[in-house]
Design an enzyme around this catalytic site. Structure first.
Site, PDB file in Angstrom:
ATOM      1  CG  PHE A   1      33.046  53.133  50.066  1.00 10.69           C
ATOM      2  CD1 PHE A   1      33.617  54.265  49.257  1.00 10.69           C
ATOM      3  CD2 PHE A   1      33.551  52.054  49.727  1.00 10.69           C
ATOM      4  CE1 PHE A   1      34.848  53.993  48.753  1.00 10.69           C
ATOM      5  CE2 PHE A   1      34.458  51.827  48.922  1.00 10.69           C
ATOM      6  CZ  PHE A   1      35.365  52.771  48.307  1.00 10.69           C
TER       7      PHE A   1
ATOM      8  N   PRO B   1      27.109  41.198  44.883  1.00  6.31           N
ATOM      9  CG  PRO B   1      25.039  40.589  44.473  1.00  6.31           C
ATOM     10  CD  PRO B   1      25.895  41.823  44.345  1.00  6.31           C
TER      11      PRO B   1
ATOM     12  N   GLY C   1      33.609  41.030  44.986  1.00  7.28           N
ATOM     13  CA  GLY C   1      33.859  41.373  46.497  1.00  7.28           C
ATOM     14  C   GLY C   1      35.390  41.737  46.313  1.00  7.28           C
TER      15      GLY C   1
ATOM     16  CD  GLU D   1      37.912  49.981  54.663  1.00  7.64           C
ATOM     17  OE1 GLU D   1      38.733  50.606  54.755  1.00  7.64           O
ATOM     18  OE2 GLU D   1      36.768  50.407  55.520  1.00  7.64           O
TER      19      GLU D   1
HETATM   20  C1  LIG Z   1      30.650  43.822  58.024  1.00  6.96           C
HETATM   21  C2  LIG Z   1      30.935  44.250  57.001  1.00  6.96           C
HETATM   22  C3  LIG Z   1      31.002  45.470  56.310  1.00  6.96           C
HETATM   23  C4  LIG Z   1      31.078  45.901  54.898  1.00  6.96           C
HETATM   24  N1  LIG Z   1      30.815  47.233  54.242  1.00  6.96           N
HETATM   25  C5  LIG Z   1      31.046  47.472  53.098  1.00  6.96           C
HETATM   26  C6  LIG Z   1      30.849  48.512  52.532  1.00  6.96           C
HETATM   27  O1  LIG Z   1      30.396  49.551  53.073  1.00  6.96           O
HETATM   28  N2  LIG Z   1      31.004  48.777  51.164  1.00  6.96           N
HETATM   29  C7  LIG Z   1      31.394  47.791  50.328  1.00  6.96           C
HETATM   30  O2  LIG Z   1      31.472  48.164  49.079  1.00  6.96           O
HETATM   31  N3  LIG Z   1      31.599  46.575  50.800  1.00  6.96           N
HETATM   32  C8  LIG Z   1      31.572  46.341  52.222  1.00  6.96           C
HETATM   33  N4  LIG Z   1      31.615  45.119  52.609  1.00  6.96           N
HETATM   34  C9  LIG Z   1      32.141  44.082  51.658  1.00  6.96           C
HETATM   35  C10 LIG Z   1      33.467  43.649  51.766  1.00  6.96           C
HETATM   36  O3  LIG Z   1      34.200  44.689  51.038  1.00  6.96           O
HETATM   37  C11 LIG Z   1      33.982  42.245  50.997  1.00  6.96           C
HETATM   38  O4  LIG Z   1      33.189  41.353  52.081  1.00  6.96           O
HETATM   39  C12 LIG Z   1      35.187  42.005  50.858  1.00  6.96           C
HETATM   40  O5  LIG Z   1      35.567  42.870  49.878  1.00  6.96           O
HETATM   41  C13 LIG Z   1      35.394  40.583  50.319  1.00  6.96           C
HETATM   42  O6  LIG Z   1      34.437  40.294  49.344  1.00  6.96           O
HETATM   43  P1  LIG Z   1      33.468  38.852  49.609  1.00  6.96           P
HETATM   44  O7  LIG Z   1      32.969  38.903  50.927  1.00  6.96           O
HETATM   45  O8  LIG Z   1      32.782  38.866  48.266  1.00  6.96           O
HETATM   46  O9  LIG Z   1      34.523  37.734  49.642  1.00  6.96           O
HETATM   47  P2  LIG Z   1      35.375  36.944  48.368  1.00  6.96           P
HETATM   48  O10 LIG Z   1      35.707  38.140  47.710  1.00  6.96           O
HETATM   49  O11 LIG Z   1      34.350  36.020  47.705  1.00  6.96           O
HETATM   50  O12 LIG Z   1      36.615  36.301  49.204  1.00  6.96           O
HETATM   51  C14 LIG Z   1      36.101  35.216  50.093  1.00  6.96           C
HETATM   52  C15 LIG Z   1      37.605  34.882  50.625  1.00  6.96           C
HETATM   53  O13 LIG Z   1      38.255  34.216  49.712  1.00  6.96           O
HETATM   54  C16 LIG Z   1      39.609  34.561  49.970  1.00  6.96           C
HETATM   55  N5  LIG Z   1      40.160  35.335  49.034  1.00  6.96           N
HETATM   56  C17 LIG Z   1      39.685  36.291  48.218  1.00  6.96           C
HETATM   57  N6  LIG Z   1      40.403  36.610  47.255  1.00  6.96           N
HETATM   58  C18 LIG Z   1      41.806  36.154  47.677  1.00  6.96           C
HETATM   59  C19 LIG Z   1      42.879  36.271  46.971  1.00  6.96           C
HETATM   60  N7  LIG Z   1      43.394  37.224  46.000  1.00  6.96           N
HETATM   61  N8  LIG Z   1      44.002  35.701  47.747  1.00  6.96           N
HETATM   62  C20 LIG Z   1      43.693  34.447  48.487  1.00  6.96           C
HETATM   63  N9  LIG Z   1      42.608  34.446  48.915  1.00  6.96           N
HETATM   64  C21 LIG Z   1      41.575  35.267  48.546  1.00  6.96           C
HETATM   65  C22 LIG Z   1      39.721  35.132  51.233  1.00  6.96           C
HETATM   66  O14 LIG Z   1      39.897  34.270  52.553  1.00  6.96           O
HETATM   67  C23 LIG Z   1      38.470  35.967  51.404  1.00  6.96           C
HETATM   68  O15 LIG Z   1      37.938  36.424  52.526  1.00  6.96           O
HETATM   69  C24 LIG Z   1      31.326  44.662  54.039  1.00  6.96           C
HETATM   70  C25 LIG Z   1      31.869  43.578  54.576  1.00  6.96           C
HETATM   71  C26 LIG Z   1      31.210  43.347  55.785  1.00  6.96           C
HETATM   72  C27 LIG Z   1      31.484  41.935  56.417  1.00  6.96           C
END
Ligand SMILES: Cc1cc2nc3c(=O)[nH]c(=O)nc-3n(C[C@H](O)[C@H](O)[C@H](O)COP(=O)(O)OP(=O)(O)OC[C@H]3O[C@@H](n4cnc5c(N)ncnc54)[C@H](O)[C@@H]3O)c2cc1C
Length: 370
Positions: A115, A120, A123, A353
């Site tokens: 999925f 980059p 998220g 998620e």
């Molecule tokens: C083990 C693992 C498996 C994954 N598998 C998949 C997959 O199969 N498919 C896929 O599409 N993605 C996958 N992901 C990605 C995952 O969906 C993203 O990591 C997640 O959506 C968060 O995005 P980001 O890491 O870019 O963090 P960012 O969006 O940059 O956010 C970083 C931090 O900022 C804070 N933050 C962000 N938004 C808000 C808000 N609105 N209000 C307050 N605080 C906030 C939170 O503390 C957050 O953790 C996976 C991630 C991991 C770690």
């Protein structure tokens, strides 16, 4: 259906799943290579009929499967969940042709799904995704990168969310079913703390046509959100299963570890800590079951309940696993120990998620909308 207890058939099914996890699936998981898709494990999940069940079961059954398998074999739990996450868009939004081509293979555990939503620079704010779908005469060319994608780059196909209308936010995204052998599609694994395989997918003018669209053009965000709404409580169930495994290990350990002329559980500080772990795990479990039952009943408050369940269960599991490590002492940190494994597993569900903070935003929005 009462949301506070399972019926005898459900309880028996969970016991059967836990036994399958420890007896049939754990030996296969142990033979897997870290960071790679474990195909024999996925095939066994297919043979056991568990992947097929994903597509005709409701949210509660999905939660029960994830919770039970997480207690005895997290690798099997995650492999199962990822087949569901990657292929649910095909099952729910695919054409007859797409379903006939992929679902029997996915269900049998011969085709591995992914999925691919995150990028980059997109998220939590998934609607900011930028993977370009540039129109051409008979379709589009995809260019850009998906990152942190579970099962990438080894999956046989991915549900890929791409921008078909620039500047339109969530309304300009289309879901495509992209087989791994399309020209221009490459990928690489990422070395993550999380034990399951995760990687990036690079799209260099990958051709896709109308037959690859899942759902409707520019309506792909709905495909993503429908899938995530179903899976959100089940991430909580995965967390509850891990918390229960950590709790069970702690009960056994503190009942036999000699200390200060007795065993650890004779110390009130220890037994009260265990009581707290058990209470919080049970509270999280009930919230997960309630959210899943609400989903299955088509209740109006599903977004709030699902967010609460995912938030509480993943945070609780982190607390319980950490407390279990503490009560086990040094042995818990030895490579290969159950708790060393759970300590690595339990971290990521608080981020993916919908991170904990994002769930709070969902809950607050629902509360103030009333
Ligand atoms: C083990 C693992 C498996 C994954 N598998 C998949 C997959 O199969 N498919 C896929 O599409 N993605 C996958 N992901 C990605 C995952 O969906 C993203 O990591 C997640 O959506 C968060 O995005 P980001 O890491 O870019 O963090 P960012 O969006 O940059 O956010 C970083 C931090 O900022 C804070 N933050 C962000 N938004 C808000 C808000 N609105 N209000 C307050 N605080 C906030 C939170 O503390 C957050 O953790 C996976 C991630 C991991 C770690």
């Amino acid at each position: 259906m009462p949301v506070f207890s399972l019926d005898p058939a459900q309880t028996a099914w969970c016991a059967e799943l836990r036994a399958l996890g420890s007896e049939r699936l754990r030996p296969l998981a142990e033979k897997g290579e870290p960071g790679h898709v474990n195909r024999p494990l996925v095939a066994a999940l297919g043979e056991l009929g568990l992947i097929g069940r994903l597509f005709d079961a409701g949210a509660l059954d999905l939660c029960l499967m994830r919770e039970a398998l997480a207690q005895t074999c997290t690798e099997a739990e995650t492999a199962l969940a990822l087949q569901g996450l990657g292929a649910h868009p095909v099952a729910a939004f695919g054409t007859a042709g797409q379903r006939a081509r992929w679902l029997p293979e996915v269900t049998a555990g011969r085709a591995v799904a992914a999925f691919a939503l995150s990028e980059p620079d997109a998220g939590s704010d998934a609607a900011a995704l930028a993977l370009e779908a540039v129109p051409e005469s008979d379709g589009w060319r995809l260019s850009g990168e998906k990152r942190w994608i579970s099962n990438a780059p080894e999956a046989d196909f991915a549900t890929v969310f791409a921008r078909t209308t620039p500047g339109a936010g969530a309304r300009g995204v289309t879901a495509f079913l992209v087989p791994a052998d399309r020209p221009g599609l490459t990928g690489s694994p990422l070395d993550m703390l999380s034990p399951h395989p995760i990687g990036s997918l690079l799209f260099d003018g990958v051709p896709v046509g109308p037959a690859d669209v899942l759902g409707e053009v520019d309506r792909g965000f709905r495909v993503a959100m429908t899938t995530l709404n179903l899976f959100r409580p089940s991430v909580g169930a995965f967390a509850v299963g891990m918390a229960q495994a950590a709790l069970d290990a702690t009960l056994a350990h503190t009942a036999r570890r000699a200390a200060f002329g007795g065993v650890l559980k004779d110390l009130q500080a220890v037994s009260h800590q265990v009581a707290e772990m058990a209470t919080r795990t049970e509270a999280a479990r009930l919230l997960v079951y309630a959210a899943a039952a609400a989903y299955d009943a088509g209740a109006a408050d599903v977004p709030k309940r699902a967010a609460m369940a995912k938030l509480l269960a993943t945070e609780t599991a982190q607390y319980v696993v950490d407390a279990a490590v503490q009560l086990h002492g040094a042995r818990a940190l030895q490579r290969g120990h159950l708790l060393e494994h759970l300590y690595r597993e339990v971290r990521a569900p608080r981020i993916y998620e919908g991170a904990t903070e994002v769930q709070r935003t969902v809950i607050a929005k629902e509360l103030y909308a009333r």
